[in-house]
Design a protein around this motif. Structure first.
Motif, PDB file in Angstrom:
ATOM      1  N   SER A  12       0.661  -1.249   0.191  1.00 21.82           N
ATOM      2  CA  SER A  12       0.048   0.161   0.135  1.00 21.82           C
ATOM      3  C   SER A  12       0.818   1.250  -0.167  1.00 21.82           C
ATOM      4  N   VAL A  13       1.758   1.373   0.836  1.00 19.74           N
ATOM      5  CA  VAL A  13       2.802   2.310   0.978  1.00 19.74           C
ATOM      6  C   VAL A  13       3.673   2.436  -0.543  1.00 19.74           C
ATOM      7  N   ASP A  14       3.871   1.424  -1.073  1.00 22.25           N
ATOM      8  CA  ASP A  14       4.658   1.629  -2.289  1.00 22.25           C
ATOM      9  C   ASP A  14       3.722   2.209  -3.256  1.00 22.25           C
ATOM     10  N   ASN A  15       2.479   1.694  -3.504  1.00 22.09           N
ATOM     11  CA  ASN A  15       1.616   2.182  -4.283  1.00 22.09           C
ATOM     12  C   ASN A  15       1.209   3.754  -4.209  1.00 22.09           C
ATOM     13  N   TYR A  16       1.004   4.115  -2.831  1.00 24.62           N
ATOM     14  CA  TYR A  16       0.825   5.717  -2.536  1.00 24.62           C
ATOM     15  C   TYR A  16       2.110   6.588  -3.269  1.00 24.62           C
ATOM     16  N   LEU A  17       3.260   6.007  -2.914  1.00 24.28           N
ATOM     17  CA  LEU A  17       4.512   6.969  -3.310  1.00 24.28           C
ATOM     18  C   LEU A  17       4.667   6.755  -4.858  1.00 24.28           C
ATOM     19  N   LYS A  18       4.327   5.820  -5.421  1.00 26.48           N
ATOM     20  CA  LYS A  18       4.298   5.668  -6.942  1.00 26.48           C
ATOM     21  C   LYS A  18       3.443   6.615  -7.615  1.00 26.48           C
ATOM     22  N   ALA A  19       2.158   6.493  -6.944  1.00 18.38           N
ATOM     23  CA  ALA A  19       1.197   7.345  -7.750  1.00 18.38           C
ATOM     24  C   ALA A  19       1.308   8.722  -7.582  1.00 18.38           C
ATOM     25  N   ILE A  20       1.717   9.306  -6.405  1.00 17.73           N
ATOM     26  CA  ILE A  20       2.293  10.561  -5.950  1.00 17.73           C
ATOM     27  C   ILE A  20       3.309  10.938  -7.195  1.00 17.73           C
ATOM     28  N   LYS A  53      -0.224   9.391   7.995  1.00 14.67           N
ATOM     29  CA  LYS A  53       0.705   8.363   8.560  1.00 14.67           C
ATOM     30  C   LYS A  53       2.132   8.495   7.934  1.00 14.67           C
ATOM     31  N   LEU A  54       2.072   8.743   6.416  1.00 10.97           N
ATOM     32  CA  LEU A  54       3.306   8.779   5.647  1.00 10.97           C
ATOM     33  C   LEU A  54       4.085  10.013   6.288  1.00 10.97           C
ATOM     34  N   ALA A  55       3.427  11.298   6.435  1.00 15.01           N
ATOM     35  CA  ALA A  55       4.100  12.239   6.864  1.00 15.01           C
ATOM     36  C   ALA A  55       4.494  12.149   8.227  1.00 15.01           C
ATOM     37  N   ALA A  56       3.963  11.569   9.200  1.00 13.59           N
ATOM     38  CA  ALA A  56       4.508  11.332  10.341  1.00 13.59           C
ATOM     39  C   ALA A  56       5.395  10.161  10.611  1.00 13.59           C
ATOM     40  N   SER A  57       5.760   9.414   9.444  1.00 11.01           N
ATOM     41  CA  SER A  57       6.495   8.211   9.570  1.00 11.01           C
ATOM     42  C   SER A  57       7.987   8.680   9.897  1.00 11.01           C
ATOM     43  N   SER A  58       8.908   7.841  10.337  1.00 11.87           N
ATOM     44  CA  SER A  58      10.226   8.381  10.593  1.00 11.87           C
ATOM     45  C   SER A  58      11.200   7.471   9.780  1.00 11.87           C
ATOM     46  N   PRO A  59      11.840   7.730   8.620  1.00  8.95           N
ATOM     47  CA  PRO A  59      11.720   9.327   8.213  1.00  8.95           C
ATOM     48  C   PRO A  59      10.604   9.605   7.541  1.00  8.95           C
ATOM     49  N   GLU A  63       5.583  15.142   2.087  1.00  9.91           N
ATOM     50  CA  GLU A  63       5.367  16.322   2.898  1.00  9.91           C
ATOM     51  C   GLU A  63       3.646  16.921   2.551  1.00  9.91           C
ATOM     52  N   TYR A  64       3.034  16.780   3.602  1.00 12.62           N
ATOM     53  CA  TYR A  64       1.706  16.871   3.477  1.00 12.62           C
ATOM     54  C   TYR A  64       0.951  18.026   4.221  1.00 12.62           C
ATOM     55  N   GLU A  65       0.168  18.728   3.484  1.00 16.13           N
ATOM     56  CA  GLU A  65      -0.619  19.786   4.293  1.00 16.13           C
ATOM     57  C   GLU A  65      -1.988  19.791   3.948  1.00 16.13           C
ATOM     58  N   ARG A  66      -3.011  19.823   4.741  1.00 11.67           N
ATOM     59  CA  ARG A  66      -4.354  19.719   4.166  1.00 11.67           C
ATOM     60  C   ARG A  66      -4.834  20.849   3.375  1.00 11.67           C
ATOM     61  N   HIS A  67      -5.421  20.569   2.426  1.00 11.73           N
ATOM     62  CA  HIS A  67      -5.840  21.601   1.352  1.00 11.73           C
ATOM     63  C   HIS A  67      -4.835  22.236   0.480  1.00 11.73           C
ATOM     64  N   ARG A  68      -3.634  21.839   0.808  1.00  9.35           N
ATOM     65  CA  ARG A  68      -2.522  22.217  -0.021  1.00  9.35           C
ATOM     66  C   ARG A  68      -1.827  20.776  -0.965  1.00  9.35           C
ATOM     67  N   GLY A  69      -2.340  19.546  -0.668  1.00 10.25           N
ATOM     68  CA  GLY A  69      -2.045  18.766  -1.337  1.00 10.25           C
ATOM     69  C   GLY A  69      -0.553  18.187  -0.686  1.00 10.25           C
ATOM     70  N   VAL A  70       0.046  17.105  -1.427  1.00 11.78           N
ATOM     71  CA  VAL A  70       1.106  16.369  -1.058  1.00 11.78           C
ATOM     72  C   VAL A  70       2.159  16.270  -1.799  1.00 11.78           C
ATOM     73  N   ARG A  71       3.444  16.240  -1.677  1.00 12.39           N
ATOM     74  CA  ARG A  71       4.586  15.870  -2.566  1.00 12.39           C
ATOM     75  C   ARG A  71       5.557  14.959  -1.769  1.00 12.39           C
ATOM     76  N   LEU A  72       6.531  14.370  -2.299  1.00 12.68           N
ATOM     77  CA  LEU A  72       7.142  13.346  -1.855  1.00 12.68           C
ATOM     78  C   LEU A  72       8.486  14.154  -1.129  1.00 12.68           C
ATOM     79  N   SER A  73       8.918  13.363   0.020  1.00 18.52           N
ATOM     80  CA  SER A  73      10.138  13.918   0.739  1.00 18.52           C
ATOM     81  C   SER A  73      11.151  13.101   0.027  1.00 18.52           C
ATOM     82  N   ALA A  74      12.544  13.548   0.417  1.00 17.61           N
ATOM     83  CA  ALA A  74      13.448  12.985  -0.214  1.00 17.61           C
ATOM     84  C   ALA A  74      13.534  11.480  -0.137  1.00 17.61           C
ATOM     85  N   ALA A  75      13.312  10.881   1.295  1.00 16.73           N
ATOM     86  CA  ALA A  75      13.056   9.546   1.440  1.00 16.73           C
ATOM     87  C   ALA A  75      11.987   8.895   0.786  1.00 16.73           C
TER      88      ALA A  75
END
Length: 228
Positions: A12-20, A53-59, A63-75
């Motif tokens: 599931s995590v992989d699929n979200y990252l690929k989709a983003i 959950k992805l934004a709060a994981s370590s690392p 990078e997620y902000e409600r109403h502003r969307g999401v983009r991938l971090s370096a990790a």
């Protein structure tokens, strides 16, 4: 804030990252929850929950902000490119070595991409001669995550007739892919667009003298570059 760990190896995590990555592109534009919901076929509420959950994981993977969307971090970008490399190498192996039909390799690779080891990935790449592109014409990321930018545009973006080369075709819909292949529209094919309208594109593919009429939906699955 409590740090929540997310298992990097879950499908599931992989699929979200690929989709983003797919929606945001190499320019890493922010991606809306609605766009993710449409691509993944998931309810918007579930999208929001996973992105938090992805934004709060370590690392953090996004990078997620409600109403502003999401983009991938370096990790998150590193992981997305790693899985994408697995996927596109598998597609190439299935197509060139196991002789799968082009329209079947995407779904098969989707099932396998999460589970192959780095050693297995290296053996596939070596067996194939370290290919740069998959059978759909998409770049295969390097082992270090580098991926050249493909300079192409959707066929639906052209405003006048002319000669073009097919850069890549979408792998998202097997039926559309099968139709394109039947028309001779595959990566590297030459197209001569003779007329276009809001409803369809009239063109010839390769050495075929017969004019083809492509609906806008079918044309939207094709990316082209100038033939000059």
């Amino acid at each position: 804030m409590t740090t929540r760990r997310v298992n990097l190896n879950t499908e599931s995590v992989d699929n979200y990252l690929k989709a983003i990555f797919a929606i945001g592109g190499q320019e890493e534009e922010r991606v809306t929850s609605n766009a993710l919901a449409e691509r993944l076929g998931v309810a918007p509420a579930s999208i929001t929950n996973m992105l938090q959950k992805l934004a709060a994981s370590s690392p953090p993977l996004v990078e997620y902000e409600r109403h502003r969307g999401v983009r991938l971090s370096a990790a998150g970008r590193r992981r997305a490119l790693e899985v994408l490399r697995h996927h596109r190498l598998l597609e190439t192996f299935l197509y060139e070595v196991l002789e799968y039909p082009l329209e079947e390799v995407h779904d098969e690779a989707e099932r396998l991409e999460h589970f192959i080891s780095e050693r297995f990935e290296e053996r596939i790449a070596a067996k194939l001669g370290h290919p740069k592109f998959d059978p759909h014409g998409h770049c295969i990321p390097e082992m270090d995550g580098r991926m050249p930018k493909q300079v192409s545009r959707p066929l639906t973006d052209i405003e006048q007739d002319g000669k073009f080369l097919v850069d890549s075709v979408s792998d998202q819909d097997p039926l559309l892919l099968k139709q394109l292949k039947a028309h001779g529209i595959t990566p590297g094919a030459r197209l001569q667009v003779t007329s276009l309208s809001q409803e369809e594109f009239v063109l010839r593919a390769g050495n075929n003298s017969r004019a083809l009429r492509l609906s806008r939906t079918l044309a939207g699955a094709v990316r082209i570059r100038s033939a000059d």
